[in-house]
Design a protein around this motif. Structure first.
Motif, PDB file in Angstrom:
ATOM      1  N   ALA A 476       0.808  -1.226   0.000  1.00 31.61           N
ATOM      2  CA  ALA A 476       0.000   0.000   0.000  1.00 31.61           C
ATOM      3  C   ALA A 476       0.836   1.268   0.000  1.00 31.61           C
ATOM      4  N   SER A 477       2.129   1.167   0.317  1.00 34.15           N
ATOM      5  CA  SER A 477       2.936   2.382   0.478  1.00 34.15           C
ATOM      6  C   SER A 477       3.061   3.169  -0.820  1.00 34.15           C
ATOM      7  N   GLY A 478       3.027   2.482  -1.963  1.00 30.23           N
ATOM      8  CA  GLY A 478       3.169   3.169  -3.243  1.00 30.23           C
ATOM      9  C   GLY A 478       2.052   4.159  -3.509  1.00 30.23           C
ATOM     10  N   PHE A 479       0.789   3.701  -3.414  1.00 34.29           N
ATOM     11  CA  PHE A 479      -0.325   4.625  -3.696  1.00 34.29           C
ATOM     12  C   PHE A 479      -0.541   5.622  -2.557  1.00 34.29           C
ATOM     13  N   ILE A 480      -0.187   5.234  -1.311  1.00 40.38           N
ATOM     14  CA  ILE A 480      -0.367   6.164  -0.189  1.00 40.38           C
ATOM     15  C   ILE A 480       0.469   7.417  -0.406  1.00 40.38           C
ATOM     16  N   ALA A 481       1.676   7.251  -0.917  1.00 42.87           N
ATOM     17  CA  ALA A 481       2.562   8.407  -1.134  1.00 42.87           C
ATOM     18  C   ALA A 481       1.972   9.394  -2.139  1.00 42.87           C
ATOM     19  N   GLN A 482       1.087   8.915  -3.013  1.00 44.58           N
ATOM     20  CA  GLN A 482       0.502   9.788  -4.048  1.00 44.58           C
ATOM     21  C   GLN A 482      -0.812  10.440  -3.624  1.00 44.58           C
ATOM     22  N   LEU A 483      -1.326  10.093  -2.447  1.00 44.41           N
ATOM     23  CA  LEU A 483      -2.641  10.593  -2.029  1.00 44.41           C
ATOM     24  C   LEU A 483      -2.591  12.066  -1.651  1.00 44.41           C
ATOM     25  N   GLY A 491      -0.178  12.001   1.472  1.00 38.29           N
ATOM     26  CA  GLY A 491       0.381  10.763   1.967  1.00 38.29           C
ATOM     27  C   GLY A 491      -0.379  10.176   3.133  1.00 38.29           C
ATOM     28  N   TYR A 492       0.347   9.835   4.184  1.00 35.54           N
ATOM     29  CA  TYR A 492      -0.275   9.219   5.357  1.00 35.54           C
ATOM     30  C   TYR A 492      -1.193  10.182   6.114  1.00 35.54           C
ATOM     31  N   ASP A 493      -1.082  11.489   5.846  1.00 37.57           N
ATOM     32  CA  ASP A 493      -1.951  12.478   6.508  1.00 37.57           C
ATOM     33  C   ASP A 493      -3.258  12.709   5.750  1.00 37.57           C
ATOM     34  N   ALA A 494      -3.351  12.212   4.519  1.00 39.05           N
ATOM     35  CA  ALA A 494      -4.560  12.419   3.712  1.00 39.05           C
ATOM     36  C   ALA A 494      -5.737  11.674   4.321  1.00 39.05           C
ATOM     37  N   HIS A 495      -6.914  12.311   4.328  1.00 45.63           N
ATOM     38  CA  HIS A 495      -8.125  11.684   4.837  1.00 45.63           C
ATOM     39  C   HIS A 495      -8.811  10.919   3.704  1.00 45.63           C
ATOM     40  N   VAL A 496      -9.421   9.790   4.058  1.00 45.00           N
ATOM     41  CA  VAL A 496      -9.892   8.853   3.033  1.00 45.00           C
ATOM     42  C   VAL A 496     -11.374   8.980   2.717  1.00 45.00           C
ATOM     43  N   GLY A 497     -12.120   9.868   3.421  1.00 49.91           N
ATOM     44  CA  GLY A 497     -13.544  10.024   3.173  1.00 49.91           C
ATOM     45  C   GLY A 497     -14.366   9.015   3.947  1.00 49.91           C
ATOM     46  N   GLU A 498     -15.691   9.222   3.924  1.00 50.12           N
ATOM     47  CA  GLU A 498     -16.593   8.334   4.661  1.00 50.12           C
ATOM     48  C   GLU A 498     -16.481   6.910   4.145  1.00 50.12           C
TER      49      GLU A 498
END
Length: 609
Positions: A476-483, A491-498
């Motif tokens: 999952a680290s690959g797409f997380i870095a692009q969020l 990245g890891y600070d991005a919120h993912v929505g409901e």
């Protein structure tokens, strides 16, 4: 100063986790007991405030008589001290008493009481079983928790702030009039009798109509939550005209209930206008008649006039408060029907923590049919050794998910015993039970929080390195870095929505895998854990996942049989019973149900029949 008032009561204090009473008044007493001294102070100042208001009207009579009997050039010399003292009293004591009372009501009480009721309701609801939540709409439950805080506090506020003040004021007015001239009680008491009749007519109707209004509101709220929460289905399969008819019917019912309430309120207001006019004419006219006959001073007329205006204003305020009181009472009772339910799955009275000793799991003659005559489990006995990896296979409805749900105590088994390391899971706390189990489901729902918070959810401290390592193992680290979310968080600070709606199904699944890997519980439950992944990513993750499983007790549910071929044992369920068990190769050699399922797979998925 306001912070001092706000800190008089800590809204997050609680004494136990018992089910709140469904009776509204018992609920109010229990929930608002921490505010008893604030309420007592407010009621004391209510008496003081009402007494000051009544004294002002009485002093009006004295002042008029004083002015009528004193020459202007002698006023200050004769009565200056009295007038200054009265002026200072009005300028200082009246605002000060009002300020403290308002601060107690609107700063110390209302915000804290609303928060406390909502907090306690949320704590209780959150401890309900998963099955309980599945029987209702989550949005409606949330609405009921929020409404309960405002409604219950509003009921108490109406009683403390309005009804007490008005009642004390009217009682003081009766005493004042009796002290000035007892004959003035005649029109006042007649008016009070008429006012009581109006309330006797209005209150029962408001009770019934408010209950219907709250029921209508709840129905519309449920419709909206259901529609908005399933908007994809409505867009794909819905018939606009049919959907409009359904919603129009609900809104029309709410409208009719609203009209009924408003009609009663209009009748009440019109009646109050007549009664206020009656009191104004009766009290003032009677005072004038007494003055004209020489039986009363001029100040009496002034006091009667002032009282008639003030009492009718107070009476209108009281009726509005009564209307609001019953509307809020109806709303609170409606919310309590949801909130004040006993826990469906509760810890035993003397439940202790699970004492983990390897992770051996046993199901002994477990039966569960969800209160029906069929479905679920029908006498399952299964022993899983510590560290063993067992797959559950079977068509939809065979009982696989039921078995897992019972292990997690999302439901309590109707009969039989489930034990971990020899301990009946019904005798340990649910929190300690689930602390030792990681679960990855087919529907990987995420919280509307950051990716980091989702992966590290439940941990007492955030270990960023461990979270990143878990994300790597879950690919999952690959797409997380692009969020990046709408607020610019990356990245890891991005919120993912409901429910993780801003991520694709495969991305949600990989974050859920990372969450389970990070938890590192000794027992793992996989329910179609890789179903949302493409074959290439699945193969990569499975290699890592089997490494994570090492040394853990694992139960895996899968329709894609290729994902569980390497498990130590495969258990086949059919119609709620175990019909086959063994390794992949052994079951293929038997040529039974599993072999048939394997043969009928197309593209690696289990056929429906």
């Amino acid at each position: 100063m306001s912070r001092r008032f706000a800190s008089l009561v800590n809204p997050f204090q609680f004494t136990d986790s018992t089910t709140p009473p469904e009776n509204l008044w018992r609920f109010l007493v229990e929930q608002l007991w921490p505010f008893r001294f604030v309420i007592l102070g407010s009621l004391s100042l209510t008496v003081v405030g009402a007494a000051i208001e009544v004294w002002l009207i009485g002093y009006t009579s004295t002042l008029v008589d004083l002015l009528a009997s004193t020459r202007p050039d002698q006023l200050w010399a004769t009565h200056g001290t009295q007038l200054v003292a009265a002026g200072l009293f009005v300028l200082i004591a009246r605002p000060l008493a009002g300020y403290v009372r308002e601060a107690l009501d609107d700063i110390a009480f209302r915000p804290n009481a609303v928060t406390m009721v909502r907090w306690r309701a949320h704590r209780h609801v959150l401890r309900q079983s998963v099955g309980w939540f599945r029987s209702d709409l989550s949005g409606r439950i949330a609405s009921q928790v929020m409404d309960l805080g405002a409604a219950a506090t509003g009921v108490a506020y109406s009683v403390i702030h309005t009804l007490a003040f008005v009642s004390i004021y009217i009682a003081g007015s009766v005493w004042l009039i009796a002290s000035i001239d007892v004959r003035l009680l005649v029109p006042l008491l007649l008016w009070i009798a008429c006012y009581g009749g109006l309330m006797a007519y209005a209150v029962p109707r408001l009770v019934r109509q408010s209950a219907k209004l709250q029921a209508g509101y709840s129905g519309v709220s449920g419709l909206l939550v259901d529609s908005y929460g399933n908007i994809d289905t409505i867009k794909l399969f819905g018939n606009a005209a049919s959907e409009d008819r359904e919603s129009q019917q609900r809104f029309a019912q709410l409208r009719e209930a609203f009209i009924a309430v408003q009609t009663t309120e209009v009748t009440i207001n019109a009646g109050m206008l007549f009664l206020s006019s009656l009191l104004l004419v009766g009290l003032t006219g009677f005072g004038v008649a007494l003055w004209q006959g020489g039986g009363a001073p001029l100040g009496l007329v002034a006091a009667a006039l002032a009282l008639s205006f003030r009492i009718t204003g107070m009476a209108e305020w009281m009726l509005d408060a009564v209307s609001s009181l019953f509307a809020l009472s109806g709303s609170a009772r409606q919310s309590l029907k949801t909130v004040a339910q006993d826990l469906e799955v509760a810890d035993a009275a003397h439940a202790g923590p699970l004492e983990f000793a390897g992770g051996g799991i046993s199901f002994s003659d477990v039966r569960h049919h969800y209160g029906r005559d069929d479905g679920g489990l029908n006498g399952v006995t299964l022993t899983i050794a510590p560290g063993e990896k067992v797959a559950l296979v079977g068509r939809s409805g065979a009982g696989k998910s039921t078995l897992v749900n019972l292990l997690l105590r999302f439901f309590d088994a109707e009969s039989g015993v489930i034990a971990i390391d020899g301990q009946n899971i019904a005798s340990v706390t649910q929190e300690s039970l689930r602390l030792h189990i990681s679960m990855i489901t087919q529907d990987a729902a995420l919280l509307h929080r950051s990716v980091r918070d989702n992966i590290g959810y439940g941990a007492t401290g955030i270990d960023h390195a461990a979270i990143a390592a878990a994300a790597d193992k879950a690919e999952a680290s690959g797409f997380i870095a692009q969020l990046q979310d709408a607020e610019g968080r990356r990245g890891y600070d991005a919120h993912v929505g409901e429910r993780g709606v801003k991520l694709s199904g495969g991305q949600r699944q990989r974050v859920a895998l990372a969450r389970a890997i990070f938890k590192n519980a000794p027992i793992m439950v996989l329910d179609e854990a890789t179903s949302a992944l493409d074959s290439e990513v699945e193969a990569t993750i499975l290699d890592g996942l089997y490494g994570v499983m090492e040394g853990k007790t694992v139960i895996a549910i899968a329709h894609r049989l290729s994902t569980i071929a390497r498990m130590d044992r495969i258990v086949v369920l059919d119609q709620g019973q175990i019909v086959e068990a063994g390794t992949h190769e052994a079951l293929l050699e038997q040529g039974g149900i599993y072999a048939g399922l394997w043969a009928r797979q197309s593209g690696g998925f289990l056929a429906e029949d």
